[in-house]
Design an enzyme around this catalytic site. Sequence first.
Site: not given
Length: 325
Positions: A164, A112, A114, A167-168, A11-12, A30-31, A8-9, A171-172
């Site tokens: 993905k 994707s 963020g 995709h990234n 994004m989560g 989540d921890r 649950l950071g 993006e780079y």
Amino acid sequence: MEIGLIGLGKMGGNMRERLRRAGHTVVGYDRNPEVSDVDSLEAMVEGLPSPKIVWVMVPSGDPTRATVDALGDLLGEGDIVIDGGNSRWTDDQKHGNLLADKGIGFVDCGVSGGVWGLENGYALMAGGDPEHIKTLQPVFDALKPEGEFGWVHAGGVGAGHFSKMVHNGIEYALMQAYAEGWELLQKAEMVDNVTEVYRSWREGTVIRSWLLDLMVAALDDDEGLSKIRGYAEDSGEGRWTVEAGIEHAVATPAITAALYARFVSRQDDSPAMKAVAAMRNQFGGHAVRTDAPAGGDQAGTDRAPDQSDAARAADAGSDSAAGES
């Protein structure tokens, strides 16, 4: 639909909220007890009806592997695990086989969006069995952006994260191009307001994009980007894209150059560039930058070639006009 969500950071946590806004019941673990709905992975699984659906949003590599292994012991036949992190597609195939042996479905999903995903939705690239995708469709519909696009069933297990990854990698390259253009505009001193030039490109040009919007937002906050150090990490997907290009004999020069530029950004004084400067001095007599003598200019001094330098260059047959620059 009821679903478990692990991790649950940034994004989560937002994904949990977006799912709840769409009417789904989410049991999050989540921890960090301050954000977790339950106090253990076991409690999360026990709180879900069967067939159980669990979405994993933890860092790729060992954390994801350990989580999937644990779920393999806690879940049963007919349940489904979705890995929504940035795992390598080869790990997906291993996880899919591991869980399939226990009758547990596995879907990999590149995500994707963020920190903007809560309001704007998340672009989703899923890989897995069509029947599992069908079961999960209400979840995908809740998370994806409004409109026709932003979601795809890319193929079998691994296809989501492979998509993905590419995709990234793209993006780079896009970010590197915007960054190089900005540096050139700044350095040339031909343009009075570089930020406004970038802002003008946001409408009517072929290079308009969300990344360009974000670049302008960053310049509005700090026009010269003086508060940011010129150091860029890579999270893995760029390397994997280059490796996949090598494996399949597909040239990826723009993505590769962008990845290498990030490596160079981590060096205050590049050893490779020292060697290049030394060789330029040897074959062409080009001036090199050296450390200043004690009490001198700490930025260094230019050392012109002495007579022995010129003699060595002549003996080697070097021609600075014809040599590399």
